[in-house]
Every structure is written in structure tokens, then in C-alpha cells.
Design a protein around this motif. Structure first.
Motif, PDB file in Angstrom:
ATOM      1  N   VAL A 211       0.835  -1.201   0.000  1.00 28.31           N
ATOM      2  CA  VAL A 211       0.000   0.000   0.000  1.00 28.31           C
ATOM      3  C   VAL A 211       0.871   1.253   0.000  1.00 28.31           C
ATOM      4  O   VAL A 211       0.611   2.211  -0.738  1.00 28.31           O
ATOM      5  N   ASN A 212       1.935   1.256   0.811  1.00 26.04           N
ATOM      6  CA  ASN A 212       2.829   2.413   0.843  1.00 26.04           C
ATOM      7  C   ASN A 212       3.501   2.637  -0.502  1.00 26.04           C
ATOM      8  O   ASN A 212       3.643   3.778  -0.969  1.00 26.04           O
ATOM      9  N   GLN A 213       3.918   1.530  -1.144  1.00 21.33           N
ATOM     10  CA  GLN A 213       4.587   1.640  -2.435  1.00 21.33           C
ATOM     11  C   GLN A 213       3.640   2.167  -3.500  1.00 21.33           C
ATOM     12  O   GLN A 213       3.986   3.046  -4.298  1.00 21.33           O
ATOM     13  N   VAL A 214       2.418   1.641  -3.528  1.00 20.45           N
ATOM     14  CA  VAL A 214       1.441   2.083  -4.522  1.00 20.45           C
ATOM     15  C   VAL A 214       1.088   3.552  -4.291  1.00 20.45           C
ATOM     16  O   VAL A 214       0.925   4.322  -5.250  1.00 20.45           O
ATOM     17  N   ASN A 215       0.981   3.956  -3.039  1.00 19.91           N
ATOM     18  CA  ASN A 215       0.701   5.369  -2.752  1.00 19.91           C
ATOM     19  C   ASN A 215       1.800   6.278  -3.282  1.00 19.91           C
ATOM     20  O   ASN A 215       1.533   7.396  -3.751  1.00 19.91           O
ATOM     21  N   GLU A 216       3.048   5.808  -3.218  1.00 17.36           N
ATOM     22  CA  GLU A 216       4.154   6.600  -3.764  1.00 17.36           C
ATOM     23  C   GLU A 216       4.030   6.734  -5.275  1.00 17.36           C
ATOM     24  O   GLU A 216       4.279   7.803  -5.837  1.00 17.36           O
ATOM     25  N   TRP A 217       3.664   5.635  -5.935  1.00 15.29           N
ATOM     26  CA  TRP A 217       3.509   5.691  -7.387  1.00 15.29           C
ATOM     27  C   TRP A 217       2.349   6.597  -7.785  1.00 15.29           C
ATOM     28  O   TRP A 217       2.430   7.312  -8.775  1.00 15.29           O
ATOM     29  N   ILE A 218       1.291   6.569  -6.988  1.00 21.16           N
ATOM     30  CA  ILE A 218       0.125   7.392  -7.297  1.00 21.16           C
ATOM     31  C   ILE A 218       0.479   8.869  -7.250  1.00 21.16           C
ATOM     32  O   ILE A 218      -0.079   9.689  -8.004  1.00 21.16           O
ATOM     33  N   CYS A 219       1.418   9.233  -6.383  1.00 20.73           N
ATOM     34  CA  CYS A 219       1.800  10.642  -6.248  1.00 20.73           C
ATOM     35  C   CYS A 219       2.582  11.163  -7.459  1.00 20.73           C
ATOM     36  O   CYS A 219       2.745  12.377  -7.622  1.00 20.73           O
ATOM     37  N   LYS A 220       3.073  10.268  -8.291  1.00 15.37           N
ATOM     38  CA  LYS A 220       3.827  10.686  -9.470  1.00 15.37           C
ATOM     39  C   LYS A 220       2.854  11.116 -10.574  1.00 15.37           C
ATOM     40  O   LYS A 220       1.910  10.384 -10.889  1.00 15.37           O
ATOM     41  N   PRO A 221       3.059  12.256 -11.156  1.00 15.22           N
ATOM     42  CA  PRO A 221       2.129  12.727 -12.192  1.00 15.22           C
ATOM     43  C   PRO A 221       2.164  11.837 -13.438  1.00 15.22           C
ATOM     44  O   PRO A 221       3.215  11.375 -13.857  1.00 15.22           O
ATOM     45  N   GLU A 222       1.000  11.608 -13.984  1.00 17.16           N
ATOM     46  CA  GLU A 222       0.833  10.839 -15.224  1.00 17.16           C
ATOM     47  C   GLU A 222       1.400   9.427 -15.115  1.00 17.16           C
ATOM     48  O   GLU A 222       1.841   8.843 -16.105  1.00 17.16           O
ATOM     49  N   LYS A 223       1.387   8.878 -13.904  1.00 13.09           N
ATOM     50  CA  LYS A 223       1.868   7.515 -13.709  1.00 13.09           C
ATOM     51  C   LYS A 223       0.745   6.522 -13.974  1.00 13.09           C
ATOM     52  O   LYS A 223      -0.360   6.662 -13.452  1.00 13.09           O
ATOM     53  N   VAL A 279       1.980  -5.796  -8.625  1.00 15.05           N
ATOM     54  CA  VAL A 279       1.912  -4.419  -9.113  1.00 15.05           C
ATOM     55  C   VAL A 279       3.009  -4.244 -10.149  1.00 15.05           C
ATOM     56  O   VAL A 279       4.196  -4.353  -9.838  1.00 15.05           O
ATOM     57  N   PHE A 280       2.596  -4.003 -11.396  1.00 13.77           N
ATOM     58  CA  PHE A 280       3.533  -3.867 -12.511  1.00 13.77           C
ATOM     59  C   PHE A 280       3.845  -2.394 -12.730  1.00 13.77           C
ATOM     60  O   PHE A 280       2.931  -1.583 -12.921  1.00 13.77           O
ATOM     61  N   GLU A 281       5.110  -2.056 -12.721  1.00 12.60           N
ATOM     62  CA  GLU A 281       5.492  -0.650 -12.880  1.00 12.60           C
ATOM     63  C   GLU A 281       5.186  -0.142 -14.287  1.00 12.60           C
ATOM     64  O   GLU A 281       4.859   1.027 -14.461  1.00 12.60           O
ATOM     65  N   GLN A 282       5.308  -0.999 -15.275  1.00 15.15           N
ATOM     66  CA  GLN A 282       5.116  -0.568 -16.652  1.00 15.15           C
ATOM     67  C   GLN A 282       3.665  -0.761 -17.097  1.00 15.15           C
ATOM     68  O   GLN A 282       2.986  -1.698 -16.679  1.00 15.15           O
ATOM     69  N   ASP A 283       3.219   0.139 -17.939  1.00  7.30           N
ATOM     70  CA  ASP A 283       1.851   0.077 -18.476  1.00  7.30           C
ATOM     71  C   ASP A 283       1.850  -0.836 -19.702  1.00  7.30           C
ATOM     72  O   ASP A 283       1.777  -0.395 -20.848  1.00  7.30           O
ATOM     73  N   ASP A 284       1.942  -2.157 -19.417  1.00  7.69           N
ATOM     74  CA  ASP A 284       2.064  -3.141 -20.494  1.00  7.69           C
ATOM     75  C   ASP A 284       1.084  -4.278 -20.230  1.00  7.69           C
ATOM     76  O   ASP A 284       1.363  -5.198 -19.456  1.00  7.69           O
TER      77      ASP A 284
END
Length: 350
Positions: A211-223, A279-284
Motif C-alpha cells: 500500500v505504501n509503495q502504490v501510494n508513492e507511485w500514485i503521487c507521481k504525475p501521469e503515472k 503491481v507492474f510498474e510498466q503500463d504493459d
């Protein structure tokens, strides 16, 4: 974890006490033996030789008791008291500045070997005693100070060598012990950090970390990224049929497969019970589907090899886009997982 750390700390302290005791007894015996021989050569069987000889016998006796019983705290204190409060002041009174380094060694010995709750009081008493001895030696100099130049040089050099070796050995052991403690603390910190962020059974990340990791990714614009929520099908039946031990083996194998599959792609976590989340970092999208099928097939092969049965896994996948709330993201992927379950299992729903 706390019990293990406490045990390690006690073992390390006992090992350090034993090593320091060995250094104390060996250097004290060696120094007194040399001192007794030198005094005998200079003064014969007079008082300085007798005092050094008696101290040598007492230190050897006390040292043997500590070495044989392995209970070193009391013997160490007794040896230090004998050296610091009797022999060192006497040596200074006899030989003056040539042996002043022994007084310094005595203070170091007190700081190292005495119990912490009495060390300040012992230091104060020792300091007062040394001041009295110094003042007395000025007012009433010892007859043993009347040595020739060679005797003074030999006494001074011998004192420095003995004290230098003793202090070096003690400081070296203290630094070694400190380094060992530092390594153990680093190892403990890493263990605690791992325990805080990982599931103990599968060794995957836990839900809190995810959850903490996903929240960090959510804070990145256009992620944008994909998440997959997976669940082992009919896991209760696996436990009921083959036992909870095998059920744990299945979860461990699922975790191993996910960890291997997600290396360099994102993170895998145990979400709860028999549920896992990727949770996949890339939009693939194709990468997500390919990884899910690899995990499916790996778990099927494992169950065939171990119980000649097919253990399957179902999943739901959801793409995160900007401004989507995390709880809504998890709710959506959860619904898709249950859709996969209701549509026959062993599949993934987008």
C-alpha cells in the motif's frame, strides 16, 4: 526476534568479558614476573622484590580460579584492586616518575573491568589514594629511588613497554568487540526491516509495504500501472484434503513463482490469506497477462508433481490511471477477481 537478540547480546558480552580477563591475567602475570626478576637483580631479596613476588603469586592464584570456573567478574575485580590499590601505588612510591605510567594503567583498568554502578566511586577513591602517594613520595622519598642511570632508564623503558602492550591489547579487544556489536546491530536492523515489510511464510512483501509503495507511485504525475489481485482456487479444500502443512507449501511455492516472475517488473505481495497482489510498474497489458499465465502454469506443475492434482489460481487485473483513488482501485480489482471465481475459476478478468 527480541529473545534472539537478547541471547546474542549476552553471548557477546560474555565473550568480551572472557577475552578481556585473559588479557588482564596474562599481562598482569607477565609484568609481575618481569618486575620480580628485575627487582631481584637490582635489590636482591629486599622489600620491592618481595612485594612483586607476593603480588605475582596472588594474581596467578586468582587468575587460575577465574580460568577454571569461567566466572571472571569477581576474579577480575580482585586482580584490579590488587594492582591499582596496592602494587601500582607502591611501585610509584619506590621508583617515582619512572613508573608513573602504572598509575595511568590502573585508571584504565578501573574503567574497563569495574562494574558500572561502582566505577565512579572506585575512581574517586583511587585518585585520592594516588594523590596521597604522590605527596608522600615528595616529602619522604623512598630509598629505592637511588638507582644509577642505567637502572632508571631500564625501569622507565620497562614500565612503558608493559603498560603500552597492556593498554594496546585492551583497546584492541574493545574495538573488536565494538565492531562485532556494530555488525550484529546492522544485521538485526536488516532483519527487523525485512520482518516489517515482508510476509514470513512466503517471503513476499506484506500488504502494508504494498500500500505504501502504490501510494508513492500514485503521487507521481501521469503515472500508469497495472495491478493484479490473485487467489488460489479452492484453497480450503486443499487444506482439508492434504493438511495445512501442504497448504503452506502451496502458498510458499506461489510466492516463489511470483517473486521470480516479478523480478525487474514490479512488486509481489501477500495481500491476505491465499490472496496475492502483483503491481507492474510498466503500463504493459500483454506483460501482465503473460506473467499471470506463467504463475498459473508453474503452480499447476508444482501440484501435479507433489499431489497429482491441478491447483489453479484466479485473478482480476486493473489499470491505474491518474487521479484514481487507491481504495476504488482495490475495490474494482477485487470485484474482477470474484467475477473470475464465479465464471469457472482458473482465469483472469480485466
Amino acid at each position: 526476534m527480541e529473545e534472539q537478540e537478547k541471547k546474542k547480546r549476552i553471548e557477546l558480552e560474555q565473550d568480551m568479558s572472557w577475552k578481556m580477563y585473559q588479557i588482564l591475567t596474562i599481562t598482569a602475570c607477565t609484568a609481575n614476573l618481569i618486575g620480580t626478576i628485575c627487582n631481584f637483580c637490582i635489590h636482591g631479596t629486599k622489600l620491592p622484590t618481595i612485594i612483586c613476588g607476593i603480588c605475582l603469586l596472588m594474581i596467578v592464584t586468582i587468575g587460575i580460579i577465574g580460568w577454571t570456573t569461567k566466572k571472571v567478574q569477581i576474579p577480575a575485580v580482585l586482580i584490579i584492586l590488587l594492582l591499582v590499590w596496592i602494587e601500582f601505588p607502591y611501585l610509584y612510591y619506590c621508583y617515582g616518575d619512572a613508573s608513573i605510567v602504572y598509575l595511568v594503567l590502573g585508571v584504565v583498568g578501573l574503567a574497563i573491568f569495574f562494574p558500572r554502578n561502582v566505577v565512579i566511586v572506585s575512581f574517586t577513591v583511587t585518585l585520592l589514594e594516588y594523590l596521597v602517594i604522590m605527596m608522600s613520595s615528595f616529602e619522604r622519598p623512598s630509598v629505592w629511588r637511588n638507582m644509577d642511570e642505567a637502572g632508571k632508564i631500564g625501569t622507565t623503558l620497562g614500565s612503558f613497554v608493559i603498560v603500552g602492550v597492556s593498554v594496546f591489547a585492551m583497546i584492541f579487544e574493545l574495538l573488536r568487540s565494538y565492531e562485532e556489536q556494530r555488525k550484529q546491530l546492522l544485521s538485526l536492523s536488516e532483519d527487523l526491516n525485512f520482518a516489517a515489510n515482508h510476509d514470513p511464510l512466503t517471503r513476499l512483501y506484506n500488504r502494508r509495504y504494498l500500500v505504501n509503495q502504490v501510494n508513492e507511485w500514485i503521487c507521481k504525475p501521469e503515472k500508469s500501472f497495472w495491478i493484479v489481485l490473485m487467489d488460489v482456487d479452492d484453497f480450503k479444500a486443499v487444506n482439508d484434503t492434504y493438511g495445512h502443512g501442504y497448504g503452506d507449501d502451496v502458498l510458499r511455492e506461489a510466492g516463489r513463482l511470483m517473486l521470480e516472475e516479478m523480478m525487474g517488473k514490479g512488486i509481489a505481495a501477500r495481500f491476505g490469506g491465499e490472496e496475492f497482489m502483483l503491481v507492474f510498474e510498466q503500463d504493459d497489458r500483454e506483460q501482465v497477462l503473460h506473467s499471470f499465465r506463467n504463475i498459473q502454469e508453474g503452480l499447476r506443475r508444482y501440484s501435479q508433481n507433489t499431489r497429482q492434482m491441478d491447483i489453479t489460481i484466479s485473478g482480476g487485473m486493473e489499470r491505474y490511471e491518474a487521479d484514481k483513488q487507491l481504495d476504488l482501485l482495490f475495490t474494482s480489482v477485487d470485484r474482477k477477481l470474484y467475477t473470475a471465481k464465479n465464471n469457472g475459476k482458473n482465469r483472469i478478468v480485466e
